[in-house]
Design an enzyme around this catalytic site. Structure first.
Site, PDB file in Angstrom:
ATOM      1  N   CYS A  24      13.612   4.697   4.794  1.00 43.44           N
ATOM      2  CA  CYS A  24      12.609   5.749   5.025  1.00 43.44           C
ATOM      3  C   CYS A  24      13.204   6.937   5.772  1.00 43.44           C
ATOM      4  CB  CYS A  24      11.419   5.176   5.774  1.00 43.44           C
ATOM      5  SG  CYS A  24      10.743   3.743   4.920  1.00 43.44           S
TER       6      CYS A  24
ATOM      7  N   HIS B 262       3.472   9.069   2.400  1.00 44.61           N
ATOM      8  CA  HIS B 262       4.846   8.687   2.731  1.00 44.61           C
ATOM      9  C   HIS B 262       5.685   8.450   1.475  1.00 44.61           C
ATOM     10  CE1 HIS B 262       8.255   7.034   4.684  1.00 44.61           C
ATOM     11  NE2 HIS B 262       7.852   5.793   4.827  1.00 44.61           N
TER      12      HIS B 262
ATOM     13  N   CYS C 194      -1.399   1.300   8.066  1.00 42.20           N
ATOM     14  CA  CYS C 194      -0.164   1.280   7.274  1.00 42.20           C
ATOM     15  C   CYS C 194      -0.063   2.555   6.440  1.00 42.20           C
ATOM     16  CB  CYS C 194      -0.162   0.089   6.321  1.00 42.20           C
ATOM     17  SG  CYS C 194      -0.384  -1.501   7.150  1.00 42.20           S
ATOM     18  N   SER C 195       1.137   3.139   6.394  1.00 44.33           N
ATOM     19  CA  SER C 195       1.312   4.331   5.563  1.00 44.33           C
ATOM     20  C   SER C 195       1.188   3.919   4.094  1.00 44.33           C
ATOM     21  CB  SER C 195       2.645   5.003   5.839  1.00 44.33           C
ATOM     22  OG  SER C 195       3.692   4.069   5.767  1.00 44.33           O
TER      23      SER C 195
ATOM     24  N   ILE D  32       1.440   4.217  -0.278  1.00 44.47           N
ATOM     25  CA  ILE D  32       2.416   4.419  -1.344  1.00 44.47           C
ATOM     26  C   ILE D  32       2.115   5.801  -1.932  1.00 44.47           C
ATOM     27  CG2 ILE D  32       3.088   3.587  -3.632  1.00 44.47           C
ATOM     28  CD1 ILE D  32       2.330   0.744  -2.594  1.00 44.47           C
TER      29      ILE D  32
END
Lengths: 106, 378
Positions: free
Chosen positions: B83, B326, B207-208, B210
């Site tokens: 990332c 993200h 949570c980031s 998809i």
């Protein structure tokens, strides 16, 4: 299980050099296959490889008589501080089970 | 002495784009950045990307960008650091100018993820953890690492799930004002806390997501109004079981300290921040590691609103990874996009007092990489 040590840093990972003194790591000790749950999570959204197991518990276990920790799958629901011991090694995974601390009473 | 300046920025909308390929996203962001920079002659290209090979069956992204933009047979490279791929590509661009080799460099990051199933994406994201270990075989996932961290953090500090939710809510509120963000629907603390669990105690909003998207910057040794004051990088443990302190991200701490030292600045000098909030928990840890708040007290700062747009140190005015989205390889460069706009005075959630110093922190793996850049309006 085996723990590798140099300069007070203990790990279940065998690294080549000590990040503190730079020398090759040579100290190996055998520690009991048991410890306490340092932290944990219950994985609800698994990667494809572990889809058949979900939901499952993974914990970071603080090994007894050592500073080292190990990441293990746990058969039951656990809380931080629970005592656990190695149940089996399955497909390269350490699988721990909760120690029933009441057993000693009987 | 050579210095590096930002001349142009570009960014696609973040979200789900069935009809756009990885290449389309790279070209769209690059084109906008080149236009913003008034089309200088580009000497080299650095691309940030993580899963082009696995999810899009596509490599040689650098040469493809050079070819399709028609920039000539210039040198290019793709950088991978999970990332942190975008931040690492940016840093290599900065270093290449500092070395004297190039005058003008294009840095572009992108990821195309939405066409794959969540299980497939989760499987490939796991390549950001060491795959030849018992830890991986135990079934630890990438989000699972931060779930384990969060349970211990709450155990030690008294923080509650509600404090994690407050990070997610703040970033969503910021994203609502950012037209390029993936999620712009208002939410509430209740909805966040009661959302489907992903990995205990982290739910869907912690949570980031998809995401498909790309971002680009043009760097140059020629002066502009935005100077790169510092570029710093560190690595950290690649395994949870080897973390000396589970509640610390050494890579973030070290990259931050190095960047402050290079810039001759400290946390008190920073006006606005983009932090790698891949999970709500990560934002709390990183505001501590970067010295904005005391260790194990980041959650209190969140509770007191200190990281809001109108707080003492605004964090993730773009909406962050959690709500802006993200697209992995784009993330480190999209942070720069938002900060340059803040420094120029035309950002979504523009600070009331136009900032002068901005900091971006981009994380890779479960703390395996961290890159920090400090920008200054000159």
């Amino acid at each position: 299980m085996k723990v590798y040590e140099c300069c007070g840093i203990e790990s279940v990972t065998k690294k080549v050099f000590c990040s503190s003194c730079g020398k090759e790591i040579v100290n190996e000790t055998e520690v009991p296959d048991e410890g306490i749950v340092y932290s944990f999570t219950v994985i609800q959204v698994p990667p494809a490889q572990f889809a058949h197991l979900a939901p499952y518990t993974v914990a970071l276990v603080q090994l007894k008589n050592s500073n080292a920790k190990i990441t293990a799958r746990i058969l039951e629901n656990v809380e931080i501080g629970d005592q656990v011991s190695l149940d089996s090694i399955v497909d390269g995974a350490y699988v721990f089970k909760k120690v029933n601390t009441n057993e000693a009473v009987y | 002495m050579t210095a590096v300046y930002v001349h142009g920025i570009g960014m696609t909308k973040f979200g789900s784009f069935e009809d756009k390929s990885l290449k389309d996203l790279l070209i769209e962001a690059s084109r906008e950045a080149l236009k913003d920079a008034d089309h200088p002659k580009i000497d080299a290209i650095f691309v940030g990307n993580f899963m082009g090979g696995t999810l899009s069956n596509q490599e040689i992204l650098g040469a493809i960008v050079a070819h399709d933009l028609g920039l000539g047979y210039i040198p290019t490279a793709k950088l991978e650091g999970a990332c942190a791929s975008g931040g690492i590509a940016l840093r290599q661009g900065v270093l290449s100018i500092l070395s004297g080799e190039y005058e003008n460099v294009l840095v572009v990051g992108a990821e195309k993820m939405k066409h794959a199933s969540t299980a497939t994406v989760t499987q490939f994201i796991n390549t950001a953890m060491d795959q030849s270990t018992t830890e991986k075989e135990a079934g630890l996932t990438f989000p699972g690492f931060f779930g384990t961290v969060a349970n211990r953090y709450m155990f030690e500090t008294g923080a509650k799930k509600e404090h994690l939710a407050k990070v997610a809510l703040k970033n969503r509120e910021n994203a609502i004002n950012n037209p390029l963000a993936q999620f712009q629907k208002p939410t509430s603390i209740d909805e966040i806390i009661n959302a489907r669990m992903v990995t205990d105690p982290l739910g869907l909003f912690d949570c980031s997501p998809i995401t498909d998207g790309a971002a680009a910057v043009v760097l140059s040794s020629k002066p502009s109004s935005i100077k790169v004051r510092a570029s710093a990088q560190s690595s950290g443990p690649t395994l949870m079981q080897d973390a000396v302190d589970l509640l610390s991200l050494p890579a973030v701490k070290i990259s931050g300290e190095k960047a402050y030292e290079k810039a001759g600045l400290g946390p008190k000098d920073i006006d606005v921040v983009e932090i790698h909030d891949c999970f709500s928990m990560t934002e709390i840890l990183s505001i501590e590691e970067l010295g904005f708040f005391q260790k194990l007290e980041g959650w209190k700062a969140v509770e007191e609103g200190k990281t809001r747009v109108d707080g003492e140190i605004p964090v993730n005015t773009s909406g962050g990874l959690l709500s802006k989205g993200h697209p992995i390889g784009a993330t480190g460069i999209a942070q720069i996009y938002q900060l340059v706009r803040q420094l120029r005075g035309n950002a979504p959630n523009q600070l009331a007092k136009q900032p002068k110093i901005a900091l971006a922190q981009n994380l890779g793996g479960t703390g395996a990489y961290s890159v920090v850049h400090i920008l200054e309006r000159v």
